[in-house]
Design a protein around this motif. Structure first.
Motif, mmCIF file in Angstrom:
data_model
loop_
_atom_site.group_PDB
_atom_site.id
_atom_site.type_symbol
_atom_site.label_atom_id
_atom_site.label_comp_id
_atom_site.label_asym_id
_atom_site.label_seq_id
_atom_site.Cartn_x
_atom_site.Cartn_y
_atom_site.Cartn_z
ATOM 1 N N LEU A 103 0.840 -1.198 0.000
ATOM 2 C CA LEU A 103 0.000 0.000 0.000
ATOM 3 C C LEU A 103 0.874 1.247 0.000
ATOM 4 N N GLU A 104 0.372 2.256 -0.647
ATOM 5 C CA GLU A 104 1.062 3.542 -0.697
ATOM 6 C C GLU A 104 1.423 4.017 0.708
ATOM 7 N N GLY A 105 2.642 4.485 0.853
ATOM 8 C CA GLY A 105 3.106 4.969 2.151
ATOM 9 C C GLY A 105 3.874 3.938 2.955
ATOM 10 N N LYS A 106 3.732 2.663 2.599
ATOM 11 C CA LYS A 106 4.430 1.602 3.318
ATOM 12 C C LYS A 106 5.865 1.454 2.809
ATOM 13 N N ASN A 107 6.688 0.793 3.620
ATOM 14 C CA ASN A 107 8.072 0.504 3.241
ATOM 15 C C ASN A 107 8.171 -0.916 2.690
ATOM 16 N N CYS A 108 9.209 -1.182 1.945
ATOM 17 C CA CYS A 108 9.449 -2.550 1.476
ATOM 18 C C CYS A 108 10.944 -2.757 1.234
ATOM 19 N N THR A 109 11.337 -4.028 1.211
ATOM 20 C CA THR A 109 12.735 -4.391 0.980
ATOM 21 C C THR A 109 12.812 -5.485 -0.063
ATOM 22 N N LEU A 110 13.651 -5.269 -1.049
ATOM 23 C CA LEU A 110 13.864 -6.235 -2.116
ATOM 24 C C LEU A 110 15.248 -6.856 -1.937
ATOM 25 N N GLN A 111 15.362 -8.137 -2.276
ATOM 26 C CA GLN A 111 16.602 -8.860 -2.014
ATOM 27 C C GLN A 111 17.301 -9.283 -3.303
ATOM 28 N N CYS A 112 18.623 -9.350 -3.213
ATOM 29 C CA CYS A 112 19.443 -9.807 -4.346
ATOM 30 C C CYS A 112 20.599 -10.640 -3.810
ATOM 31 N N ASN A 113 20.748 -11.846 -4.323
ATOM 32 C CA ASN A 113 21.885 -12.699 -4.000
ATOM 33 C C ASN A 113 22.684 -12.931 -5.277
ATOM 34 N N THR A 158 28.565 -12.186 2.477
ATOM 35 C CA THR A 158 27.478 -13.135 2.218
ATOM 36 C C THR A 158 26.958 -13.022 0.799
ATOM 37 N N LYS A 159 27.488 -12.078 0.025
ATOM 38 C CA LYS A 159 27.096 -11.870 -1.373
ATOM 39 C C LYS A 159 25.603 -11.588 -1.479
ATOM 40 N N GLN A 160 25.180 -10.639 -0.650
ATOM 41 C CA GLN A 160 23.781 -10.247 -0.651
ATOM 42 C C GLN A 160 23.662 -8.726 -0.706
ATOM 43 N N SER A 161 22.607 -8.272 -1.369
ATOM 44 C CA SER A 161 22.289 -6.859 -1.405
ATOM 45 C C SER A 161 20.793 -6.707 -1.212
ATOM 46 N N SER A 162 20.398 -5.575 -0.690
ATOM 47 C CA SER A 162 18.977 -5.281 -0.558
ATOM 48 C C SER A 162 18.716 -3.849 -1.003
ATOM 49 N N LEU A 163 17.490 -3.632 -1.445
ATOM 50 C CA LEU A 163 17.046 -2.292 -1.811
ATOM 51 C C LEU A 163 15.811 -1.995 -0.972
ATOM 52 N N HIS A 164 15.915 -0.984 -0.121
ATOM 53 C CA HIS A 164 14.823 -0.615 0.776
ATOM 54 C C HIS A 164 14.172 0.653 0.253
ATOM 55 N N ILE A 165 12.857 0.599 0.109
ATOM 56 C CA ILE A 165 12.100 1.762 -0.358
ATOM 57 C C ILE A 165 11.258 2.268 0.799
ATOM 58 N N THR A 166 11.433 3.517 1.123
ATOM 59 C CA THR A 166 10.736 4.127 2.261
ATOM 60 C C THR A 166 9.556 4.957 1.782
ATOM 61 N N ALA A 167 8.468 4.896 2.529
ATOM 62 C CA ALA A 167 7.288 5.718 2.235
ATOM 63 C C ALA A 167 6.918 5.640 0.757
ATOM 64 N N SER A 168 6.562 4.463 0.328
ATOM 65 C CA SER A 168 6.351 4.201 -1.095
ATOM 66 C C SER A 168 5.309 5.135 -1.717
ATOM 67 N N GLN A 169 5.507 5.396 -2.993
ATOM 68 C CA GLN A 169 4.590 6.211 -3.777
ATOM 69 C C GLN A 169 4.108 5.411 -4.973
ATOM 70 N N LEU A 170 2.997 5.840 -5.543
ATOM 71 C CA LEU A 170 2.444 5.130 -6.704
ATOM 72 C C LEU A 170 3.473 5.051 -7.831
ATOM 73 N N SER A 171 4.297 6.075 -7.946
ATOM 74 C CA SER A 171 5.308 6.106 -8.999
ATOM 75 C C SER A 171 6.445 5.104 -8.787
ATOM 76 N N ASP A 172 6.475 4.485 -7.612
ATOM 77 C CA ASP A 172 7.485 3.448 -7.364
ATOM 78 C C ASP A 172 7.110 2.131 -8.026
ATOM 79 N N SER A 173 5.881 2.017 -8.516
ATOM 80 C CA SER A 173 5.452 0.797 -9.202
ATOM 81 C C SER A 173 6.322 0.591 -10.434
ATOM 82 N N ALA A 174 7.064 -0.514 -10.442
ATOM 83 C CA ALA A 174 8.036 -0.771 -11.501
ATOM 84 C C ALA A 174 8.692 -2.117 -11.214
ATOM 85 N N SER A 175 9.560 -2.535 -12.118
ATOM 86 C CA SER A 175 10.433 -3.681 -11.843
ATOM 87 C C SER A 175 11.785 -3.160 -11.392
ATOM 88 N N TYR A 176 12.337 -3.802 -10.377
ATOM 89 C CA TYR A 176 13.639 -3.414 -9.846
ATOM 90 C C TYR A 176 14.612 -4.549 -10.126
#
Lengths: 112, 112
Positions: A14-24, A70-88
């Protein structure tokens, strides 16, 4: 085998929420890791580049982390907006020419 | 502020037809790349040109040819199109190998 794996495959928040994406990654030798944002119908656009010595880097509401041990990366998005809808997409270069290995991406949908 | 320009944006071909996808960049970059993006897969490198006058195969070169016409332009040719080449094709450029790549908005190609 040199690989880049991302999770989750897709995510709805939902808009306004945070999320974290993972990459190994299993790319060796490692020099840097890149996060790209790809809007529907557009080409990928660079968000950030993490070098071996960097642990955290911010770009506005986007914060990337890297753990080279550990060969890991993350991308954290704070206070999400509708314009953040995309593929990362997580990307790691390899080889003498620096050619890129792309992850399959995480498709993020931000709902009002 | 054109960046990387690809033409055409959309194309439908019949099996066996030939076609050239055009790419031009106005950033004075030395290196240029052609990728394809298929559903459920990361971008895959078809061919690249590290500098004017050189071209090299990437991960999936079969069925394609390229020409680095000059420093600005890098074209991709399908001599005899096959349905398996239905994809979205992206051109990218970078100042030199290992530098961040800038992408065009793609050519959506369907082969019937």
């Amino acid at each position: 085998k040199n690989q880049v794996e991302q999770s989750p495959q897709s995510l709805i928040i939902l808009e306004g929420k945070n999320c974290t994406l993972q990459c190994n990654y299993t790319v060796s030798p490692f020099s840097n890791l890149r996060w790209y944002k790809q809007d529907t119908g557009r080409g990928p656009v660079s968000l950030t580049i993490m070098t071996f010595s960097e642990n955290t880097k911010s770009n506005g509401r986007y914060t990337a982390t890297l753990d080279a041990d550990t060969k890991q990366s993350s991308l954290h998005i704070t206070a999400s907006q509708l314009s953040d809808s995309a593929s990362y997409i997580c990307v790691v270069p390899f080889g003498s020419q620096g050619n890129l290995i792309f992850g399959k991406g995480t498709k993020l949908s931000v709902k009002p | 502020n054109a960046g990387v320009t690809q033409t055409p944006k959309f194309q439908v071909l019949k099996t066996g037809q030939s076609m050239t996808l055009q790419c031009a960049q106005d950033m004075n970059h030395n290196s240029m790349y052609w990728y394809r993006q298929d559903p459920g897969m990361g971008l895959r490198l078809i061919y690249y040109s590290a500098s004017e006058g050189t071209t090299d195969k990437g991960e999936v070169p079969n069925g394609y040819n390229v020409s680095r016409l000059n420093k600005r332009e890098f074209s991709l040719r399908l001599e005899s199109a096959a349905p398996s080449q239905t994809s979205v094709y992206f051109c990218a450029s970078s100042e030199r190998a290992h530098q961040p790549q800038h992408f065009g908005d793609g050519t959506r190609l369907s082969i019937l």
